[in-house]
Design an enzyme around this catalytic site. Structure first.
Site, short mmCIF file in Angstrom:
data_model
loop_
_atom_site.label_atom_id
_atom_site.label_comp_id
_atom_site.label_asym_id
_atom_site.label_seq_id
_atom_site.Cartn_x
_atom_site.Cartn_y
_atom_site.Cartn_z
N GLU A 1 0.60 1.83 4.03
CA GLU A 1 -0.56 2.70 3.83
C GLU A 1 -1.88 1.92 4.00
OE1 GLU A 1 -0.21 5.80 3.76
OE2 GLU A 1 1.97 5.78 3.49
N HIS B 1 -2.74 1.88 7.70
CA HIS B 1 -3.41 3.12 8.14
C HIS B 1 -4.90 3.07 7.79
CE1 HIS B 1 0.10 5.31 9.41
NE2 HIS B 1 0.68 5.28 8.22
#
Length: 631
Positions: free
Chosen positions: A443, A446
């Site tokens: 994450e 991202h």
């Protein structure tokens, strides 16, 4: 069927059934007589115990004198005694003073009765025809009732039972009964302006006749799901105050050929009697599909032909406006869209930022909102949300406030509601340390690619808490404005952000995991559309290779293109692979150049589980300042 006639008919049936029950069931039961033998009858006759005698065709009924009946009653009493103790008074069944006996061939009976002081006479015979009918009807009555409900269910339970196949199933509402006005919708923009003209015509058609103007006979509402097409139709009827006939396209089609056409005729006959009015057919593509695409379905074709004929059969400005709604206008028959039928198409699009704010105000009117709530900021971070999505967000926020027994709905409730709609409900199952670390780096990848790529949507929040939609974590980006055009470079940046998680795994762990499956799917879809729809491939050139799909629904692809050669398919696959690979390499390079930032963000995320945009920006700025000082 009129409700008064319907109620009166059922009342009459209930009355007849009650009379039949009283006459043929209750009365014979209530008048039941004690059965005796013929010898007992002759003994009562000789003992002069009989008061009256009624002689029927097959039975003789006689009544005992009052004194005799009373004595019989006293004789019926018993007082059981056990061991000298009276247990109580008990009575056998009280003898009836009316007795019945089967009539025998006794030629001396009349002579014996005449010689006594007994009153006697004959019983008139019952109606033989009525007895015959009731003998047949009463045993079959339960079966008739069962048949009625079976056939009523087969015909959909509509008025008229098994005889209502050809009746329209449209629900009729008066304008004010729809309960919807334009002020109750919000965010419809130009669609409301176009529908105002329809409302003016329905309110004052003579004004248009004066200028020889002909209003469109059909209005087609077209747009994505959840944008409020049905609400717009109801609001049009509510504003005009005219009857509103509501029906879905699938309600016309039955298993029997010709039923749909009959229902169309019946619907328009009802509407003409109530003019001015509105006929609204929701999901009209169920019956309006192009006849070129219909194979061996004569019922659907007959229904469509009847609809076309009825729309042509209108007189000019007869006060009936037919409205339809669909999110698949591409499959509608062209004869349905020609001038004179559905010649006006109104695009009901996703609401703008101002429209979303209007919708939020409508759906939060009844909510106890905290004064600090800023609906404009909520509208700003929800681009692409339909009216139904925004209504769902307002409802979820109120539910969250109710669960924590709060007095007001706060901004945090709306933030959690948006996350719940986008990502799903948070699960309570904890992740193992190894999985937690991989998800944190994934994450963080991202988020950092989005931070360093120009033109990317800002990161709103990053979480490694699993959700009910199957994600082990999520990175939420919120666009700052509505985008109507997207450039090729922006699409490539979006793909790089999607593959940032996989690139982080490759950088830190030297291998990828299954957690990037959805990222690959979305990135590949963008690449496919770039190549086959948008002409963004240097080798294939500015040519559209995708088949015609649905504008408002997913489904564009090259699978149905039989005119494309094998080499073309191979080139398309090669170009898609190249775009996706370049996006991953771009993301990998960004993360490798800023690996210390990735390490710190992932570390904070593992300890806190959730970090917001301000925390990420602070870490990025700190490292940027350190890099500048080092230079």
């Amino acid at each position: 069927m009129d409700k008064k006639k319907f109620s009166a008919g059922y009342f009459l049936i209930a009355l007849v059934l009650a009379w039949l029950f009283a006459e043929y069931i209750y009365k014979p039961y209530s008048e039941s007589k004690s059965e005796v033998t013929y010898s007992e009858f002759l003994k009562d006759l000789d003992d002069k115990n009989i008061d009256t005698v009624d002689i029927g065709d097959s039975r003789i009924t006689y009544k005992l004198k009052e004194g005799v009946a009373a004595n019989n009653e006293n004789e019926a009493e018993e007082r059981p005694i056990v061991d000298g103790v009276i247990l109580g008074n008990f009575k056998r069944a009280k003898p009836d003073n009316v007795k019945s006996v089967v009539r025998l061939q006794d030629p001396l009976l009349i002579e014996r009765l005449s010689g006594s002081d007994i009153k006697f006479g004959g019983v008139p015979p019952r109606n033989g025809l009525v007895d015959l009918i009731m003998g047949i009807l009463l045993p079959m009555l339960p079966l008739i009732i069962i048949w009625y409900f079976i056939f009523r269910g087969m015909s959909g339970g509509g008025p008229g039972g098994i005889f209502s196949f050809g009746r329209s199933r449209a629900r009729e509402l008066q304008g004010e009964m729809t309960g919807v006005l334009f002020k109750d919708i919000g965010g419809v923009g130009e669609a409301e302006v176009e529908l105002r003209e329809i409302i003016d015509f329905l309110k004052d058609p003579k004004r248009f006749d004066k200028f020889g103007a002909r209003l469109p006979r059909g209005v087609l509402l077209v747009g994505p799901p959840g944008t409020g097409k049905t609400l717009l139709a109801k609001a049009t009827a509510g504003e005009a105050g005219v009857p509103f006939f509501f029906i879905t396209g699938s309600s016309f089609v039955e298993m029997f050929v010709g039923v749909g056409a009959a229902r169309v005729r019946d619907l328009f006959d009802q509407a003409k009697k109530k003019a001015p009015c509105i006929i609204f057919v929701d999901e009209i593509d169920a019956i309006g599909q192009s006849r070129m695409n219909v194979i061996n379905n004569s019922e659907q074709e007959n229904t469509l032909n009847q609809l076309l004929a009825e729309m042509d059969g209108f007189a000019t400005n007869n006060g009936v406006v037919i409205m339809g709604a669909t999110n698949r206008p591409e499959i509608l028959d062209q004869a349905l869209l020609r001038p004179g039928r559905f010649d006006r198409q109104i695009q009901v699009v996703l609401p703008t930022e101002e429209g979303r704010e209007e919708i939020l105000k409508i759906h939060t009117r009844a909510l106890p909102l905290d004064p600090a709530i800023d609906l404009r900021s909520i509208a700003k971070v929800t681009p692409g949300f339909s009216g139904a999505d925004l209504a769902n967000i307002a409802n979820e926020a109120s539910l969250l406030a109710a669960r924590r027994n709060a007095e007001k709905v706060t901004m945090n409730d709306f933030d959690l509601a948006i996350e719940r709609v986008v990502a799903g409900l948070q699960r309570q199952t904890p992740l193992t340390p190894e999985v937690r670390k991989k998800v944190a780096f994934h994450e963080s990848g991202h988020a950092l690619v989005a931070c360093y790529l120009p033109g990317s949507d800002p990161v709103h929040k990053v979480s490694i808490i699993p959700t009910t939609k199957g994600a082990l974590g999520y990175t939420m980006q919120m666009p700052t404005e509505d985008q109507y055009l997207v450039s090729e470079s922006e699409l490539k940046n979006r793909m790089a952000v999607m593959l940032g998680g996989r690139a982080a795994e490759l950088l830190i762990f030297n291998e990828a995991s299954t957690g990037a499956s959805n990222d690959l799917e979305r990135a590949t879809e963008i690449a496919r559309r770039m190549v086959t729809e948008f002409g963004m491939s240097e080798i294939l050139g500015p040519v559209k290779y995708a088949s015609n799909g649905f504008k408002y629904l997913s489904g564009n692809s090259t699978e149905n293109r039989e005119d494309l050669g094998t080499n073309t398919f191979d080139t398309i696959d090669s170009e898609i692979k190249k775009l996706v690979t370049q996006a991953q390499e771009n993301a990998f390079k960004i993360l490798r150049d800023h690996e210390p930032v990735l390490q710190e963000v992932a570390g904070v995320l593992q300890s806190k589980e959730v970090i917001n945009s301000e925390e990420i920006e602070a870490i990025v700025k700190k490292h940027n300042a350190s890099e500048n000082e080092a230079e």
